[in-house]
Design a protein around this motif. Structure first.
Motif, PDB file in Angstrom:
ATOM      1  N   LEU A  21       0.846  -1.195   0.000  1.00 55.45           N
ATOM      2  CA  LEU A  21       0.000   0.000   0.000  1.00 55.45           C
ATOM      3  C   LEU A  21       0.882   1.246   0.000  1.00 55.45           C
ATOM      4  O   LEU A  21       1.951   1.249   0.594  1.00 55.45           O
ATOM      5  N   ASN A  22       0.412   2.296  -0.667  1.00 57.30           N
ATOM      6  CA  ASN A  22       1.160   3.548  -0.595  1.00 57.30           C
ATOM      7  C   ASN A  22       0.768   4.295   0.686  1.00 57.30           C
ATOM      8  O   ASN A  22      -0.067   3.827   1.470  1.00 57.30           O
ATOM      9  N   THR A  23       1.369   5.459   0.901  1.00 56.70           N
ATOM     10  CA  THR A  23       1.175   6.164   2.175  1.00 56.70           C
ATOM     11  C   THR A  23      -0.292   6.481   2.430  1.00 56.70           C
ATOM     12  O   THR A  23      -0.809   6.234   3.531  1.00 56.70           O
ATOM     13  N   ASN A  45      -2.220   3.368   3.251  1.00 54.08           N
ATOM     14  CA  ASN A  45      -1.856   2.892   4.588  1.00 54.08           C
ATOM     15  C   ASN A  45      -2.551   3.704   5.676  1.00 54.08           C
ATOM     16  O   ASN A  45      -3.151   3.153   6.602  1.00 54.08           O
TER      17      ASN A  45
END
Lengths: 199, 246
Positions: free
Chosen positions: B82-84, B87
């Protein structure tokens, strides 16, 4: 052990240490008090000395007896690389590999919003100072490969000034492992983080 | 609460228990929130070592009481990193569930909404309205969702192209019956979107209205303690100066 309250107190303290349950605590107590009594004053002195002298390095947060730790004072460190880890134990683990000679910064934790731990707990003011040092070319995030560790790395990556390479330690198949037995999440990460064969 | 057949579930949170175990809070289809003890899960070679949020699992457990024993957790799908934003959004979804629900209180329909919301993360631009839909469905599942289609005073049906207002925990009001104190204005179209199936993005001008409305409604039930994940998400978005607010 109601008639030996000192021993009971010692057992209770030992049980608070990692890896020591009630039976281990009891065994250690008997060993110290019956067979290795001479160790007791030495242990007491060592604990007292460690408590009085060990502190956190002013530059990287590693454990140290001086304002700067042995790693930061190392004469042959590569200051162009900065490795960011969660704990002094992680720093030690990477040092023990012998393949990294750059600098470190220990966050002393990771972002965990569900536990109420936000960025202010991660010494970001001091990290920003380290990231602004001249000559820094690469920042390596070596936080744990957990959701919290990933979020920490991603969140802090925004603090790295433009022009500095940002990397993440590789995750994936353990050396000697067989693909069939590796969980799918880890295998997926290994494929995402694949590298060219001749690198 | 012993199960032989197992249940589909997602990890909401996990924390250390003793030297080598974890307590894992799951959100399962049949049981709702479920706290299980994963013995030995912190040992590197444990098959339970890598269970974490963001991936669907099939879990089996045994025992009764506050903390039954997790005996199996099998991944049901490969999950991409997952990207930031994904997330932090996942943290937010999970913190909301942990703060607002009790263990052993099942919400099978909302479980489907939870999964739909995470599937919607694939389109990063859709995360904001996916979270709004999630918040509204959570309020509905808990029985706290206000009637958004009629004026709380006169009962008139919501009509587009008008500015209505809402009073937290009370309802919405037509322009003629706006409460004198404490109400916040909101476009009728934003309320209509919330009252509908929410299957597509609302008009971009309504994002802030929707976020504010749902934040106020949720805050009543969250109490004085702020959501750390919401704070983190807001800090991240502010840093990136995204106009599409989340």
């Amino acid at each position: 052990m109601a008639d030996v309250p000192s021993m009971e107190a010692l057992e209770a303290l030992l049980r608070r240490l990692p890896g020591i349950g009630p039976r281990s605590a009891q065994r250690i107590c008997y060993d110290l008090l019956v067979r290795k009594r001479s160790l007791l004053p030495q242990l007491a002195a060592a604990f007292e000395r460690a408590h009085a002298t060990v502190r956190f390095c002013e530059r990287c947060n590693n454990l140290s007896e001086a304002p700067l730790c042995g790693v930061c004072l190392g004469a042959h460190r590569d200051h162009s690389q900065l490795c960011i880890v969660e704990s002094p134990a992680d720093l030690r683990a990477i040092e023990d590999t012998g393949v990294f000679s750059g600098d470190f910064f220990v966050l002393m934790g990771h972002l965990s919003p569900l536990d109420g731990i936000g960025p202010e707990a991660l010494h970001l003011d001091r990290l920003s100072e380290r990231l602004a040092e001249a000559g820094l070319q690469e920042v390596i995030f070596a936080t744990n490969p957990t959701l919290e560790g990933e979020a920490t790395a991603q969140f802090l990556a925004d603090l790295v000034p433009a022009g500095i390479t940002i990397s993440r330690i590789a995750h994936g198949v353990p050396v000697g492992g067989e693909l069939e037995y590796v969980d799918r999440g880890t295998l997926g990460r290994a494929l995402h983080g694949r590298r060219l064969l001749d690198e | 609460m012993t199960t032989e057949s197992g249940d589909r579930a997602w990890v909401l949170h996990r924390y250390a228990y003793g030297d080598s175990s974890l307590v894992v809070e799951f959100f399962s289809r049949k049981q709702g929130r479920l706290g299980l003890l994963a013995k030995g899960a912190r040992r590197p070679r444990s098959p339970l070592a890598r269970i974490e949020a963001g991936r669907p699992l099939w879990i089996r457990w045994q025992g009764k009481g506050d903390l039954p024993l997790l005996v199996q957790a099998e991944e049901l799908a490969a999950v991409h990193p997952l990207n930031t934003l994904q997330n932090l959004s996942l943290f937010y979804m999970n913190e909301l569930l942990l703060r607002l629900t009790q263990r052993a209180d099942p919400f099978p329909e909302f479980f489907d909404q939870y999964e739909t919301t995470i599937e919607g993360f694939n389109d990063v631009a859709a995360i904001a309205w996916n979270l709004r839909r999630y918040e509204r469905h959570l309020l509905e599942a808990l029985g706290w969702a206000a009637d958004l289609s009629h004026c709380g005073q006169c009962g008139i049906t919501l009509t587009p192209d008008t500015k209505w207002s809402y009073l937290t925990q009370t309802g919405v009001f037509c322009p003629r019956h706006t409460p004198e104190q404490g109400s916040v204005s909101i476009p009728a179209e934003a309320l209509q979107w919330l009252d509908g199936p929410m299957n597509s993005a609302p008009a971009s001008g309504y994002n802030a209205h929707l976020r504010n409305y749902l934040e106020r409604e949720l805050q009543v039930h969250l109490g004085s303690k702020a959501l750390e994940s919401r704070r983190l998400l807001a800090a991240y978005l502010q840093r990136h100066k995204r106009s599409a607010s989340t």
